[in-house]
Design a protein around this motif. Structure first.
Motif, PDB file in Angstrom:
ATOM      1  N   THR A   6      86.267  52.644 -33.396  1.00 15.68           N
ATOM      2  CA  THR A   6      86.750  51.356 -33.663  1.00 15.68           C
ATOM      3  C   THR A   6      86.913  50.584 -32.477  1.00 15.68           C
ATOM      4  O   THR A   6      86.886  49.563 -32.043  1.00 15.68           O
ATOM      5  N   THR A   7      87.617  51.435 -31.407  1.00 13.44           N
ATOM      6  CA  THR A   7      87.881  50.786 -30.006  1.00 13.44           C
ATOM      7  C   THR A   7      86.547  50.804 -29.332  1.00 13.44           C
ATOM      8  O   THR A   7      86.411  49.521 -28.645  1.00 13.44           O
ATOM      9  N   ARG A   8      85.441  51.361 -29.539  1.00 15.40           N
ATOM     10  CA  ARG A   8      84.113  51.324 -29.022  1.00 15.40           C
ATOM     11  C   ARG A   8      83.528  49.850 -29.367  1.00 15.40           C
ATOM     12  O   ARG A   8      83.029  48.981 -28.840  1.00 15.40           O
ATOM     13  N   ILE A   9      83.657  49.686 -30.923  1.00 13.26           N
ATOM     14  CA  ILE A   9      83.268  48.396 -31.366  1.00 13.26           C
ATOM     15  C   ILE A   9      83.805  47.216 -30.790  1.00 13.26           C
ATOM     16  O   ILE A   9      83.233  46.267 -30.572  1.00 13.26           O
ATOM     17  N   ARG A  10      85.061  47.385 -30.665  1.00  8.39           N
ATOM     18  CA  ARG A  10      85.989  46.166 -30.110  1.00  8.39           C
ATOM     19  C   ARG A  10      85.433  45.922 -28.787  1.00  8.39           C
ATOM     20  O   ARG A  10      85.320  44.657 -28.486  1.00  8.39           O
ATOM     21  N   LEU A  11      85.625  47.075 -27.883  1.00  8.02           N
ATOM     22  CA  LEU A  11      84.999  46.650 -26.418  1.00  8.02           C
ATOM     23  C   LEU A  11      83.624  46.026 -26.373  1.00  8.02           C
ATOM     24  O   LEU A  11      83.539  45.298 -25.478  1.00  8.02           O
ATOM     25  N   THR A  12      82.669  46.504 -27.395  1.00  5.90           N
ATOM     26  CA  THR A  12      81.538  45.967 -27.472  1.00  5.90           C
ATOM     27  C   THR A  12      81.596  44.334 -27.516  1.00  5.90           C
ATOM     28  O   THR A  12      80.749  43.679 -26.997  1.00  5.90           O
ATOM     29  N   GLY A  18      82.182  38.127 -23.002  1.00  7.82           N
ATOM     30  CA  GLY A  18      82.013  38.059 -21.546  1.00  7.82           C
ATOM     31  C   GLY A  18      80.753  37.772 -21.206  1.00  7.82           C
ATOM     32  O   GLY A  18      80.490  36.911 -20.385  1.00  7.82           O
ATOM     33  N   TRP A  19      79.780  38.439 -21.770  1.00 10.44           N
ATOM     34  CA  TRP A  19      78.281  38.332 -21.224  1.00 10.44           C
ATOM     35  C   TRP A  19      77.911  36.739 -21.746  1.00 10.44           C
ATOM     36  O   TRP A  19      77.235  36.152 -20.943  1.00 10.44           O
ATOM     37  N   ASP A  20      78.470  36.273 -22.833  1.00  9.01           N
ATOM     38  CA  ASP A  20      78.121  34.821 -23.518  1.00  9.01           C
ATOM     39  C   ASP A  20      78.692  33.769 -22.383  1.00  9.01           C
ATOM     40  O   ASP A  20      77.988  33.083 -22.100  1.00  9.01           O
ATOM     41  N   ILE A  21      79.758  34.268 -22.034  1.00  7.17           N
ATOM     42  CA  ILE A  21      80.312  33.328 -20.630  1.00  7.17           C
ATOM     43  C   ILE A  21      79.640  33.436 -19.323  1.00  7.17           C
ATOM     44  O   ILE A  21      79.157  32.361 -19.067  1.00  7.17           O
ATOM     45  N   LEU A 121      69.345  34.387 -22.501  1.00  7.25           N
ATOM     46  CA  LEU A 121      70.349  35.618 -21.789  1.00  7.25           C
ATOM     47  C   LEU A 121      71.134  36.340 -22.745  1.00  7.25           C
ATOM     48  O   LEU A 121      71.493  37.506 -22.750  1.00  7.25           O
ATOM     49  N   MET A 122      71.583  35.273 -23.607  1.00  7.81           N
ATOM     50  CA  MET A 122      72.683  36.013 -24.651  1.00  7.81           C
ATOM     51  C   MET A 122      71.714  36.994 -25.813  1.00  7.81           C
ATOM     52  O   MET A 122      72.236  38.118 -26.047  1.00  7.81           O
ATOM     53  N   ALA A 123      70.586  36.539 -26.189  1.00  4.77           N
ATOM     54  CA  ALA A 123      69.792  37.437 -26.961  1.00  4.77           C
ATOM     55  C   ALA A 123      69.503  38.575 -26.172  1.00  4.77           C
ATOM     56  O   ALA A 123      69.422  39.747 -26.718  1.00  4.77           O
ATOM     57  N   LEU A 124      69.062  38.409 -24.789  1.00  6.40           N
ATOM     58  CA  LEU A 124      68.677  39.764 -24.214  1.00  6.40           C
ATOM     59  C   LEU A 124      69.716  40.599 -24.070  1.00  6.40           C
ATOM     60  O   LEU A 124      69.691  42.073 -24.188  1.00  6.40           O
ATOM     61  N   GLY A 125      71.158  40.170 -23.786  1.00  8.21           N
ATOM     62  CA  GLY A 125      72.332  40.900 -23.788  1.00  8.21           C
ATOM     63  C   GLY A 125      72.442  41.695 -25.088  1.00  8.21           C
ATOM     64  O   GLY A 125      72.699  43.027 -25.078  1.00  8.21           O
ATOM     65  N   ARG A 126      72.241  41.090 -26.187  1.00  3.95           N
ATOM     66  CA  ARG A 126      72.368  41.783 -27.572  1.00  3.95           C
ATOM     67  C   ARG A 126      71.496  42.685 -27.701  1.00  3.95           C
ATOM     68  O   ARG A 126      71.520  43.988 -28.222  1.00  3.95           O
ATOM     69  N   PHE A 127      70.331  42.535 -27.394  1.00  2.00           N
ATOM     70  CA  PHE A 127      69.420  43.289 -27.468  1.00  2.00           C
ATOM     71  C   PHE A 127      69.429  44.722 -26.587  1.00  2.00           C
ATOM     72  O   PHE A 127      69.179  45.787 -27.418  1.00  2.00           O
ATOM     73  N   THR A 129      72.172  45.455 -25.850  1.00  2.00           N
ATOM     74  CA  THR A 129      73.533  46.416 -26.330  1.00  2.00           C
ATOM     75  C   THR A 129      73.082  47.040 -27.561  1.00  2.00           C
ATOM     76  O   THR A 129      73.561  48.346 -27.879  1.00  2.00           O
ATOM     77  N   ARG A 130      72.197  46.535 -28.277  1.00  2.00           N
ATOM     78  CA  ARG A 130      71.840  47.304 -29.569  1.00  2.00           C
ATOM     79  C   ARG A 130      71.175  48.510 -29.379  1.00  2.00           C
ATOM     80  O   ARG A 130      71.314  49.476 -29.941  1.00  2.00           O
ATOM     81  N   THR A 131      70.220  48.364 -28.295  1.00  2.00           N
ATOM     82  CA  THR A 131      69.355  49.518 -28.130  1.00  2.00           C
ATOM     83  C   THR A 131      70.309  50.647 -27.434  1.00  2.00           C
ATOM     84  O   THR A 131      69.971  51.782 -27.853  1.00  2.00           O
ATOM     85  N   ALA A 132      71.198  50.175 -26.610  1.00  2.00           N
ATOM     86  CA  ALA A 132      72.274  51.104 -26.108  1.00  2.00           C
ATOM     87  C   ALA A 132      72.950  52.059 -27.226  1.00  2.00           C
ATOM     88  O   ALA A 132      73.143  53.011 -27.132  1.00  2.00           O
ATOM     89  N   LEU A 133      73.537  51.342 -28.102  1.00  2.00           N
ATOM     90  CA  LEU A 133      74.497  51.846 -29.060  1.00  2.00           C
ATOM     91  C   LEU A 133      73.414  52.527 -30.125  1.00  2.00           C
ATOM     92  O   LEU A 133      74.014  53.559 -30.623  1.00  2.00           O
ATOM     93  N   THR A 134      72.195  52.079 -30.386  1.00  2.00           N
ATOM     94  CA  THR A 134      71.321  53.107 -30.982  1.00  2.00           C
ATOM     95  C   THR A 134      71.159  54.361 -30.521  1.00  2.00           C
ATOM     96  O   THR A 134      71.315  55.633 -31.203  1.00  2.00           O
TER      97      THR A 134
END
Length: 168
Positions: A6-12, A18-21, A121-127, A129-134
């Motif tokens: 849960t903490t990891r999900i919140r931090l993500t 922050g990445w969007d900003i 850039l936002m989509a790149l960050g999400r891609f 993140t999703r790759t790292a989480l997987t």
């Protein structure tokens, strides 16, 4: 779900906000510099940075309103990208329109091009993140985990799938 997960999900989610900003600032500086060969006066640079500040603030407000940063959709999913596109589009119309109409030294082209760079850039960050989480989940649970097919459950199936994916 464990406290650690849960903490990891919140931090993500906080990291994505922050990445969007940062995406608004990076897109503004990169595209403004490329467009004008970094030959702007102090007033134009100031206006561009203020634009980035307002755009990133509006991004957080609208993103929170539609629960983009509260986990409404899985990170990097089609649903999240649609929601993100809506938020960036609304931000571009509200902030860009306000600056085009109300700020005389604002470079007008920024209102059109910066949101496109920011969403890229936002989509790149999400891609990423999703790759790292997987990879993290595969490593955490091992390669030999049992595959499960959930059929015909709709939204409840998606929720069950998320619970199974993040359960330790």
């Amino acid at each position: 779900m464990s406290v650690r997960t849960t903490t990891r999900i919140r931090l993500t989610r906080v990291a994505l906000a922050g990445w969007d900003i940062g995406a608004w600032f990076l897109a503004t500086l990169a595209l403004l510099g490329a467009r004008y060969d970094f030959a702007l006066n102090q007033v134009q640079w100031s206006v561009a940075l203020i634009y980035s500040l307002f755009a990133s603030g509006m991004q957080l407000v609208l993103g929170s309103a539609v629960k983009l940063y509260q986990g409404r959709a899985r990170v990097g999913s089609f649903t999240e990208i649609v929601i993100l596109s809506f938020v960036v589009g609304a931000t571009a119309v509200i902030v860009g329109g306000g600056f085009v109409v109300g700020v005389p030294d604002f470079p007008r082209g920024l209102a059109l091009i910066v949101p496109l760079g920011a969403i890229g850039l936002m989509a790149l960050g999400r891609f990423a993140t999703r790759t790292a989480l997987t990879f993290w989940l595969a490593r955490q649970h091992g390669v030999n985990h049992e595959k499960v097919l959930i059929y015909g459950a709709g939204n409840a199936g998606q929720q069950l799938s998320r619970l199974l994916a993040y359960d330790e």
